[in-house]
Design a protein around this motif. Structure first.
Motif, PDB file in Angstrom:
ATOM      1  N   GLN A  13       0.827  -1.214   0.000  1.00  0.00           N
ATOM      2  CA  GLN A  13       0.000   0.000   0.000  1.00  0.00           C
ATOM      3  C   GLN A  13       0.861   1.264   0.000  1.00  0.00           C
ATOM      4  O   GLN A  13       0.629   2.192  -0.786  1.00  0.00           O
ATOM      5  CB  GLN A  13      -0.915  -0.002   1.225  1.00  0.00           C
ATOM      6  CG  GLN A  13      -1.832   1.207   1.319  1.00  0.00           C
ATOM      7  CD  GLN A  13      -3.252   0.928   0.897  1.00  0.00           C
ATOM      8  OE1 GLN A  13      -3.654  -0.228   0.811  1.00  0.00           O
ATOM      9  NE2 GLN A  13      -4.031   1.959   0.651  1.00  0.00           N
ATOM     10  N   SER A  17       1.332   3.959  -3.175  1.00  0.00           N
ATOM     11  CA  SER A  17       1.005   5.373  -2.977  1.00  0.00           C
ATOM     12  C   SER A  17       2.158   6.257  -3.424  1.00  0.00           C
ATOM     13  O   SER A  17       1.970   7.257  -4.129  1.00  0.00           O
ATOM     14  CB  SER A  17       0.669   5.641  -1.507  1.00  0.00           C
ATOM     15  OG  SER A  17       0.507   7.020  -1.269  1.00  0.00           O
ATOM     16  N   TYR A  20       2.337   6.376  -7.216  1.00  0.00           N
ATOM     17  CA  TYR A  20       1.312   7.253  -7.785  1.00  0.00           C
ATOM     18  C   TYR A  20       1.781   8.709  -7.779  1.00  0.00           C
ATOM     19  O   TYR A  20       1.676   9.418  -8.797  1.00  0.00           O
ATOM     20  CB  TYR A  20       0.027   7.110  -6.974  1.00  0.00           C
ATOM     21  CG  TYR A  20      -1.051   8.117  -7.302  1.00  0.00           C
ATOM     22  CD1 TYR A  20      -1.935   7.901  -8.359  1.00  0.00           C
ATOM     23  CD2 TYR A  20      -1.205   9.283  -6.549  1.00  0.00           C
ATOM     24  CE1 TYR A  20      -2.942   8.815  -8.658  1.00  0.00           C
ATOM     25  CE2 TYR A  20      -2.197  10.202  -6.840  1.00  0.00           C
ATOM     26  CZ  TYR A  20      -3.063   9.967  -7.891  1.00  0.00           C
ATOM     27  OH  TYR A  20      -4.055  10.883  -8.179  1.00  0.00           O
ATOM     28  N   LEU A  60      -6.543   3.151  -2.546  1.00  0.00           N
ATOM     29  CA  LEU A  60      -5.293   3.705  -3.045  1.00  0.00           C
ATOM     30  C   LEU A  60      -5.587   5.032  -3.730  1.00  0.00           C
ATOM     31  O   LEU A  60      -6.694   5.246  -4.241  1.00  0.00           O
ATOM     32  CB  LEU A  60      -4.644   2.719  -4.022  1.00  0.00           C
ATOM     33  CG  LEU A  60      -4.016   1.486  -3.371  1.00  0.00           C
ATOM     34  CD1 LEU A  60      -3.854   0.370  -4.385  1.00  0.00           C
ATOM     35  CD2 LEU A  60      -2.676   1.839  -2.735  1.00  0.00           C
ATOM     36  N   PRO A  61      -4.621   5.950  -3.763  1.00  0.00           N
ATOM     37  CA  PRO A  61      -4.896   7.278  -4.319  1.00  0.00           C
ATOM     38  C   PRO A  61      -5.332   7.227  -5.782  1.00  0.00           C
ATOM     39  O   PRO A  61      -4.714   6.554  -6.607  1.00  0.00           O
ATOM     40  CB  PRO A  61      -3.563   8.021  -4.145  1.00  0.00           C
ATOM     41  CG  PRO A  61      -2.535   6.967  -3.913  1.00  0.00           C
ATOM     42  CD  PRO A  61      -3.244   5.839  -3.249  1.00  0.00           C
ATOM     43  N   ASN A 327      -0.934   5.855   2.751  1.00  0.00           N
ATOM     44  CA  ASN A 327      -1.283   6.751   1.642  1.00  0.00           C
ATOM     45  C   ASN A 327      -0.725   8.146   1.861  1.00  0.00           C
ATOM     46  O   ASN A 327      -0.122   8.756   0.972  1.00  0.00           O
ATOM     47  CB  ASN A 327      -2.802   6.834   1.492  1.00  0.00           C
ATOM     48  CG  ASN A 327      -3.391   5.647   0.732  1.00  0.00           C
ATOM     49  OD1 ASN A 327      -2.667   4.784   0.254  1.00  0.00           O
ATOM     50  ND2 ASN A 327      -4.702   5.611   0.640  1.00  0.00           N
ATOM     51  N   ARG A 331       2.496  10.348  -0.184  1.00  0.00           N
ATOM     52  CA  ARG A 331       2.381  11.702  -0.730  1.00  0.00           C
ATOM     53  C   ARG A 331       3.398  12.639  -0.083  1.00  0.00           C
ATOM     54  O   ARG A 331       4.062  13.421  -0.770  1.00  0.00           O
ATOM     55  CB  ARG A 331       0.964  12.234  -0.497  1.00  0.00           C
ATOM     56  CG  ARG A 331       0.739  13.634  -1.071  1.00  0.00           C
ATOM     57  CD  ARG A 331      -0.679  14.123  -0.852  1.00  0.00           C
ATOM     58  NE  ARG A 331      -0.970  14.280   0.561  1.00  0.00           N
ATOM     59  CZ  ARG A 331      -1.965  13.664   1.200  1.00  0.00           C
ATOM     60  NH1 ARG A 331      -2.737  12.823   0.551  1.00  0.00           N
ATOM     61  NH2 ARG A 331      -2.173  13.868   2.481  1.00  0.00           N
TER      62      ARG A 331
END
Length: 344
Positions: A13, A17, A20, A60-61, A327, A331
């Motif tokens: 996970q 993230s 992404y 997930l994003p 998540n 970021r």
């Protein structure tokens, strides 16, 4: 030797993230995953762990989860969701690739893997804990079967047996309840388990727990298990185990013997199997050459960044071990590295 700006180690996970956000920012990156397919540690969960009983999986994003059958095993549902995500984004994931060690080299890092070496300016580590199970050592030699939570498949294999379950966490109680349906169980913990009797509000408790974990990682202290911060909660499976009489806790045994265990009071209990539901620690041995650990044995973080090595970020670690935390950490790590790489 291939070169990239950022190397992500792990594609669970947290790693997905990070992938992404790296992709959205147009950064040059590669992802290494030791598994043979998508899903991370979810690929190995026990058969009876259904989607309705897992502790919550956040989307997930940029990719909402489709409606799922609450009765579907998590070991198939989550990997399928991750596979769909990887396919939709076209993430540059190499697998199976095991990262052996990370060393400083010039202004960046050399990443040695079982499929060759890579060079990166920064590292985002998202390896989780599955590859580093904790199994305490006790004197003596046991003639029966011993296994860890990570090896557990189904309670059916213990039918009619006498099983010692060791551990005071969430997984220990889940497995104790399940195995006690068709086996005689004995529950051992180092400390008296503490069940919360107050009203449990997940949002409030979550904020309190994260604050405690953040304080530990910012001080460079090793983090504990979730239960060590929250206490145990009277979940449906805990209540079922209690009602069945399986939550009778015994102090830790003092030794293993060929036919069973030697109790703290000196008596002997014969058992067929010892199940070590004793948790996991962060899988970080490949980072040991960087010397990131404090004298206390932890790794001091500022946000997701290693305090003494700003080019290394740890996600899915400490306060970001939950799926929503992973998540956010992905970021945050990418944002910090993007700013650092642009300013160079």
């Amino acid at each position: 030797m291939d070169r990239v700006a950022v190397a992500v180690v792990g594609a669970g996970q947290a790693g997905l993230s990070a992938g992404y956000h790296l992709q959205r920012r147009g950064l040059d990156f590669v992802m290494f995953d030791a598994e043979s397919g998508p899903g991370g540690a979810w690929r190995h969960r026990w058969e009876s762990l259904r989607m309705e009983t897992v502790n919550g999986i956040f989307d997930l994003p940029g990719f909402p989860r489709p409606p799922q059958n609450p009765e579907e095993p998590s070991r198939t549902a989550v990997p399928q969701y991750f596979a769909d995500y990887e396919r939709a984004l076209g993430l540059p994931i190499l697998r199976p690739v095991r990262v052996r060690q990370v060393q400083r080299e010039g202004s960046g890092f050399r990443i040695s893997t079982d499929r060759g070496d890579w060079s990166a300016e920064a590292i985002i580590n998202a390896t989780g804990t599955w590859d580093n199970p904790v199994r305490p050592h006790y004197p003596g030699r046991f003639g029966g079967r011993q296994l860890h939570t990570r090896d557990y498949v189904s309670a059916d294999e213990f039918a009619g047996q006498r099983v010692a379950v060791v551990g005071g966490g969430i997984s220990a109680i889940q497995l104790l309840e399940e195995i006690s349906r068709n086996a005689e169980t004995f529950w051992y913990t180092r400390r008296e388990p503490v069940f919360r009797e107050d009203g449990f509000e997940p949002e409030v408790a979550g904020r309190e727990t994260i604050a405690k974990v953040v304080a530990d990682v910012e001080a460079g202290r090793p983090t504990g298990s979730v239960v060590s911060y929250t206490g145990l909660i009277w979940t449906p499976y805990a209540l079922a185990a209690r009602d069945r009489g399986a939550l009778h806790r015994r102090p830790m045994f003092t030794a293993l013997e060929p036919e069973g265990v030697r109790e703290a009071d000196g008596s002997f209990t014969p058992v067929d199997t010892v199940l070590w539901a004793t948790g996991f620690k962060a899988s970080l041995s490949h980072l040991d050459p960087l010397g990131l650990r404090t004298p206390e044995g932890g790794i001091r973080l500022i946000g997701t960044q290693v305090a003494d090595e700003p080019r290394v970020h740890l996600i899915g670690f400490g306060p970001s071990q939950s799926t929503v935390g992973a998540n956010r950490a992905g970021r945050a790590a990418v944002g910090a590295l993007a700013r650092a790489l642009v300013s160079r």
